[in-house]
Motif scaffolding. Structure first.
Motif, PDB file in Angstrom:
ATOM      1  N   LEU B  49       0.815  -1.209   0.000  1.00 17.10           N
ATOM      2  CA  LEU B  49       0.000   0.000   0.000  1.00 17.10           C
ATOM      3  C   LEU B  49       0.850   1.261   0.000  1.00 17.10           C
ATOM      4  O   LEU B  49       0.361   2.334   0.341  1.00 17.10           O
ATOM      5  N   ASN B  50       2.131   1.174  -0.346  1.00 13.55           N
ATOM      6  CA  ASN B  50       3.037   2.325  -0.390  1.00 13.55           C
ATOM      7  C   ASN B  50       3.208   3.002   0.960  1.00 13.55           C
ATOM      8  O   ASN B  50       3.406   4.218   1.019  1.00 13.55           O
ATOM      9  N   ALA B  51       3.103   2.259   2.054  1.00 13.90           N
ATOM     10  CA  ALA B  51       3.306   2.843   3.380  1.00 13.90           C
ATOM     11  C   ALA B  51       4.546   2.199   3.996  1.00 13.90           C
ATOM     12  O   ALA B  51       4.456   1.420   4.932  1.00 13.90           O
ATOM     13  N   ASN B 122      -3.267   6.983  -8.801  1.00 14.23           N
ATOM     14  CA  ASN B 122      -1.812   7.129  -8.808  1.00 14.23           C
ATOM     15  C   ASN B 122      -1.392   8.125  -7.744  1.00 14.23           C
ATOM     16  O   ASN B 122      -2.068   9.115  -7.490  1.00 14.23           O
ATOM     17  N   LEU B 123      -0.246   7.851  -7.111  1.00  9.74           N
ATOM     18  CA  LEU B 123       0.310   8.806  -6.162  1.00  9.74           C
ATOM     19  C   LEU B 123       0.891   9.971  -6.939  1.00  9.74           C
ATOM     20  O   LEU B 123       1.447   9.795  -8.017  1.00  9.74           O
ATOM     21  N   ASN B 124       0.720  11.178  -6.385  1.00 10.28           N
ATOM     22  CA  ASN B 124       1.323  12.359  -6.996  1.00 10.28           C
ATOM     23  C   ASN B 124       2.849  12.243  -6.858  1.00 10.28           C
ATOM     24  O   ASN B 124       3.367  12.230  -5.743  1.00 10.28           O
ATOM     25  N   PRO B 125       3.598  12.138  -7.988  1.00 13.58           N
ATOM     26  CA  PRO B 125       5.040  11.873  -7.859  1.00 13.58           C
ATOM     27  C   PRO B 125       5.802  13.025  -7.230  1.00 13.58           C
ATOM     28  O   PRO B 125       6.915  12.822  -6.732  1.00 13.58           O
ATOM     29  N   SER B 126       5.230  14.257  -7.204  1.00 15.80           N
ATOM     30  CA  SER B 126       5.968  15.376  -6.624  1.00 15.80           C
ATOM     31  C   SER B 126       5.844  15.414  -5.099  1.00 15.80           C
ATOM     32  O   SER B 126       6.553  16.162  -4.438  1.00 15.80           O
ATOM     33  N   VAL B 127       4.948  14.604  -4.523  1.00 13.55           N
ATOM     34  CA  VAL B 127       4.754  14.602  -3.064  1.00 13.55           C
ATOM     35  C   VAL B 127       5.256  13.278  -2.513  1.00 13.55           C
ATOM     36  O   VAL B 127       4.820  12.212  -2.948  1.00 13.55           O
ATOM     37  N   ASP B 128       6.177  13.364  -1.556  1.00 11.11           N
ATOM     38  CA  ASP B 128       6.683  12.148  -0.922  1.00 11.11           C
ATOM     39  C   ASP B 128       5.822  11.865   0.314  1.00 11.11           C
ATOM     40  O   ASP B 128       5.783  12.698   1.229  1.00 11.11           O
ATOM     41  N   LEU B 133       4.217  12.728   5.943  1.00  6.29           N
ATOM     42  CA  LEU B 133       3.902  12.146   7.246  1.00  6.29           C
ATOM     43  C   LEU B 133       4.751  12.781   8.334  1.00  6.29           C
ATOM     44  O   LEU B 133       4.243  13.184   9.387  1.00  6.29           O
ATOM     45  N   GLY B 134       6.064  12.927   8.065  1.00 10.86           N
ATOM     46  CA  GLY B 134       6.949  13.513   9.065  1.00 10.86           C
ATOM     47  C   GLY B 134       6.562  14.948   9.375  1.00 10.86           C
ATOM     48  O   GLY B 134       6.515  15.352  10.540  1.00 10.86           O
ATOM     49  N   GLU B 135       6.244  15.731   8.321  1.00  8.23           N
ATOM     50  CA  GLU B 135       5.849  17.122   8.562  1.00  8.23           C
ATOM     51  C   GLU B 135       4.504  17.180   9.273  1.00  8.23           C
ATOM     52  O   GLU B 135       4.302  18.021  10.148  1.00  8.23           O
TER      53      GLU B 135
END
Lengths: 102, 169
Positions: B49-51, B122-128, B133-135
Motif C-alpha cells: 500500500l506504499n506505506a 496514482n500517487l502524486n510523484p511530486s509529493v513524498d 507524514l513527518g511534517e
C-alpha cells in the motif's frame, strides 16, 4: 492492480478471527493476542482507505501510527495486570479472575 | 493476474492461516510465533500500500516489542498455563458463530457500497508520503497535538505498567 475490496475482505477476515480468539480463548495472554489481530486488521483498513480514497492527505497513516501507540500502551498495561494477577491468585485463566465479582 | 495480485493473495492466505493458528494452538509459545508470522504478513500488506514507514514501524514495534513482551509473559506464567489443558472455553462454538456472523455482515455491507471496487489512484510523484507524514506529525496545523497526546498516553501507560507489576514488600 489490487482492488480496494481485496484489502477490505482480508481485514474483515482477520478481524473476525481475532474476535473468535478474544471470545473463545481461556488464557488471558491469548485473549490479548486476539486483540492484537483485531487492531492489525483495523490498521490495514486505515492504510488501504488512505491509499485508495485520499492519497493526497496523510490522515490515514497518522491514525495508524496512533493505533500503534495505543496498542503498545494496551499490551504493556495488560501484561502487567496479568503478571500481577498471577502473583496474587496463581492463575491467568480469564474465568477464574473474579475478584471484582459482586 | 499481475505479480502484485499474486503476492497479495499469497500474503493474505499465509496471514489468515497464521491467524487461525494463533487462536487455536494449544501451545501458547507456538501461538505467539504464529502471531509474529501474521504481523509480518501485515507489514508486507503495508508495503503493497506504499506505506513503507508503517511497515518498518510494524516490524519494530509489533514484532520487536509487543510479540517479544508476550513471549516473555507466557514464559513467566508457564507454571499455571499448561499446554495440555483445554485452551478454548465451553462457549467456543458461540464465539465461532458470532465471528462468522460478523464476517458475513461486514462482507454484505461492503458489497452494497458503490466504492467497493475502487481502483488504485496514482500517487502524486511530486509529493513524498514519508515527507508529508513527518511534517504532519510535527506541524501545529496538522497532527502535533494528537501525536503529543499519544506520547503522553504511552508514558503514562508504561509508568502505570511498572506500578501494577511491581512486587509489593
Amino acid at each position: 492492480m489490487i482492488p480496494l475490496s481485496w484489502y477490505l475482505i482480508f481485514a474483515a477476515a482477520l478481524f473476525s478471527i481475532g474476535l473468535f480468539g478474544v471470545l473463545a480463548r481461556k488464557n488471558a495472554i491469548a485473549i490479548l493476542m486476539g486483540i492484537e489481530l483485531m487492531l492489525n486488521s483495523v490498521n490495514i483498513n486505515l492504510v488501504a482507505f488512505w491509499r485508495y480514497l485520499s492519497p493526497e492527505m496523510i490522515t490515514g497513516q497518522v491514525f495508524a501510527i496512533i493505533v500503534f501507540a495505543v496498542a503498545a500502551a494496551e499490551v504493556a498495561v495488560g501484561l502487567a495486570l496479568i503478571i500481577s494477577v498471577y502473583r496474587r491468585k496463581s492463575t491467568i485463566v480469564a474465568e477464574d479472575i473474579d475478584m471484582l465479582k459482586f | 493476474m499481475t505479480p502484485l495480485q499474486i503476492i497479495f493473495l499469497l500474503v493474505a492466505a499465509i496471514s489468515l492461516g497464521g491467524a487461525v493458528m494463533v487462536v487455536t494452538r494449544q501451545n501458547l509459545v507456538h501461538a505467539a510465533l504464529w502471531l509474529i508470522l501474521v504481523l509480518f504478513g501485515v507489514a508486507v500488506t503495508f508495503v503493497l500500500l506504499n506505506a513503507g514507514f508503517l511497515a518498518m514501524a510494524q516490524v519494530v514495534i509489533y514484532i520487536g516489542a509487543i510479540a517479544i513482551l508476550m513471549i516473555f509473559t507466557i514464559m513467566l506464567t508457564r507454571k499455571v498455563a499448561k499446554d495440555t489443558d483445554e485452551q478454548l472455553n465451553s462457549n467456543w462454538w458461540g464465539a465461532g458463530i458470532i465471528s462468522l456472523l460478523l464476517f458475513g455482515g461486514v462482507i454484505l455491507m461492503l458489497f452494497q457500497w458503490q466504492n467497493f471496487q475502487f481502483n488504485l489512484p496514482n500517487l502524486n510523484p511530486s509529493v513524498d508520503p514519508l515527507l508529508q507524514l513527518g511534517e504532519g506529525l510535527v506541524s501545529p496545523n496538522a497532527f502535533l497535538l494528537p501525536f503529543e497526546i499519544a506520547s503522553v498516553l504511552l508514558v503514562a501507560a508504561l509508568i502505570g505498567a511498572i506500578m501494577v507489576a511491581r512486587e509489593r514488600k
